[in-house]
Scaffold this motif. Structure first.
Motif, short mmCIF file in Angstrom:
data_model
loop_
_atom_site.label_atom_id
_atom_site.label_comp_id
_atom_site.label_asym_id
_atom_site.label_seq_id
_atom_site.Cartn_x
_atom_site.Cartn_y
_atom_site.Cartn_z
N GLU A 41 0.83 -1.20 0.00
CA GLU A 41 0.00 0.00 0.00
C GLU A 41 0.87 1.25 0.00
OE1 GLU A 41 -3.77 1.95 0.01
OE2 GLU A 41 -3.16 -0.12 -0.36
N ALA A 42 1.98 1.19 0.73
CA ALA A 42 2.90 2.32 0.79
C ALA A 42 3.46 2.63 -0.59
CB ALA A 42 4.03 2.04 1.77
N GLN A 43 3.83 1.60 -1.35
CA GLN A 43 4.39 1.82 -2.67
C GLN A 43 3.37 2.42 -3.63
OE1 GLN A 43 7.59 1.65 -3.69
NE2 GLN A 43 7.95 1.36 -1.50
N ASN A 60 1.15 4.59 -2.69
CA ASN A 60 1.02 6.00 -2.29
C ASN A 60 2.31 6.80 -2.44
OD1 ASN A 60 -1.74 5.78 -1.44
ND2 ASN A 60 -1.05 4.75 0.43
N ALA A 61 3.42 6.09 -2.59
CA ALA A 61 4.71 6.79 -2.76
C ALA A 61 5.53 6.06 -3.82
CB ALA A 61 5.45 6.84 -1.43
N PRO A 62 5.05 6.04 -5.07
CA PRO A 62 5.74 5.28 -6.13
C PRO A 62 7.15 5.81 -6.37
CG PRO A 62 4.07 6.76 -7.06
CD PRO A 62 3.86 6.75 -5.57
N GLY A 63 8.09 4.88 -6.48
CA GLY A 63 9.47 5.25 -6.77
C GLY A 63 10.26 5.71 -5.57
N LEU A 64 9.65 5.76 -4.39
CA LEU A 64 10.34 6.23 -3.20
C LEU A 64 10.61 5.08 -2.23
CD1 LEU A 64 8.33 9.51 -2.43
CD2 LEU A 64 10.59 9.32 -3.48
N TYR A 65 11.61 5.27 -1.42
CA TYR A 65 11.94 4.34 -0.34
C TYR A 65 10.97 4.61 0.82
CZ TYR A 65 14.69 2.58 3.67
OH TYR A 65 15.12 1.95 4.81
N THR A 66 10.41 3.57 1.41
CA THR A 66 9.51 3.74 2.55
C THR A 66 10.04 2.95 3.74
OG1 THR A 66 8.07 1.88 1.93
CG2 THR A 66 7.51 4.07 1.05
N GLN A 67 9.78 3.48 4.94
CA GLN A 67 10.28 2.84 6.16
C GLN A 67 9.32 3.08 7.31
OE1 GLN A 67 11.60 0.49 7.55
NE2 GLN A 67 13.81 0.79 7.43
N GLY A 68 8.09 2.61 7.18
CA GLY A 68 7.16 2.66 8.29
C GLY A 68 6.10 3.74 8.17
N VAL A 69 5.18 3.71 9.11
CA VAL A 69 4.12 4.72 9.20
C VAL A 69 3.97 5.14 10.65
CG1 VAL A 69 2.88 3.77 7.21
CG2 VAL A 69 2.24 3.05 9.52
N ILE A 70 3.42 6.33 10.84
CA ILE A 70 3.07 6.83 12.17
C ILE A 70 1.57 7.07 12.16
CG2 ILE A 70 3.41 8.61 13.91
CD1 ILE A 70 6.13 9.22 12.60
#
Length: 220
Positions: A114-116, A118-128
Motif C-alpha cells: 500500500e505504501a508503494q 502511495n509513494a511510487p518510486g520512493l523508499y519507505t520505512q514505516g508509518v506513524i
C-alpha cells in the motif's frame, strides 16, 4: 502545548476513536509535513481515512482499533535516509501531539504494498498512525541516564536534559540502544538496534536536541 511538553506527554496509542481529524488540523499537519520534508530532504505523506496502512493481522496482534490516519515515512533512497526519516517523523509526530492528537510509530508493521502505491518510486520505512486516542497511552519503561550516557567531567544541565529527553524517544522494541558521549559542547550519539538503527538514531537526535537546546552543543 509546546514541543517539549508534547515530548513528555506523548505515549504510544493503538486504540482510536472514530472521530475524524478536523480539516483545520489536517491542514496544519500538512503544512508542518511540507516544511519538514524540505528541511530533511524527505517526502513524507499524510494519508487520511485509509485503513490499509497497517496490516490487518498486526492490528489484531496489537489490539489496535480504528487505525485510519497515518503519516507515511518516505523519501529518496540514499545512505542516510533512515536517520532523516526518523528525525523528520519525530518532528511531525510531536507536532501532532501539540494539536491534541495521539500517535503510534508502527515501524516494520506497515503495509508495504500500500505504501508503494502511495509513494511510487520512493523508499519507505514505516508509518506513524495519528488520530484521537481512546486513552493517552502509558509511559514506556526506561533505562537510567547513566546506562546510555557518559560525559568527560561533571554533567552540565543541558546534557542531563538532553539525555532525559532522549530516553523519552520511542525505539523499536523499546530497546533504547543508544550510546551518548559528551566532552565540552560536543556530543556523539550512536544507536545499535539492527535494521531500525537509522530510524531510532534520527528520533533520538531530535529528542536530544529538544531537551538540550540546539544552541548549547554541536554534534561530533
Amino acid at each position: 502545548m509546546d514541543m517539549s511538553q508534547a515530548m513528555r506527554e506523548r505515549h504510544t496509542v493503538r486504540r482510536y476513536t472514530k472521530d475524524p481529524i478536523p480539516a483545520e488540523l489536517a491542514e496544519r499537519l500538512q503544512e508542518r509535513i511540507k516544511r519538514t520534508n524540505v528541511e530533511q530532504g524527505v517526502s513524507m505523506r499524510l494519508m487520511l481515512d485509509d485503513p490499509k496502512g497497517v496490516y490487518a493481522a498486526m492490528k489484531m496482534m496489537m489490539a489496535a482499533r480504528n487505525v485510519r490516519n497515518y503519516l507515511l515515512l518516505a523519501g529518496p533512497d540514499r545512505a542516510d535516509i533512515d536517520e532523516r526519516l526518523g528525525y523528520a517523523g519525530s518532528d511531525v509526530m510531536l507536532y501532532a501531539q501539540t494539536l491534541g492528537l495521539n500517535s503510534w510509530w508502527c515501524g516494520g508493521m506497515y503495509n508495504r504494498s500500500e505504501a508503494q502505491k502511495n509513494a511510487p518510486g520512493l523508499y519507505t520505512q514505516g508509518v506513524i498512525v495519528v488520530g484521537y486516542g481512546q486513552d493517552a497511552g502509558m509511559p514506556h519503561k526506561s533505562k537510567a541516564p547513566t546506562d546510555v550516557a557518559t560525559y568527560e567531567g561533571e554533567w552540565p544541565q543541558w546534557f542531563s536534559d538532553g539525555v532525559e529527553a532522549l530516553l523519552l524517544a520511542p525505539t523499536a522494541k523499546n530497546r533504547q540502544s543508544y550510546t551518548v558521549h559528551g566532552v565540552g559542547n560536543r556530543v556523539s550519539l550512536t544507536c545499535d538496534n539492527g535494521a531500525f538503527s537509522g530510524i531510532d538514531l534520527g528520533i533520538g537526535k531530535h529528542h536530544f536536541e529538544l531537551g538540550a537546546g540546539r544552541e548549547n552543543f554541536v554534534w561530533a
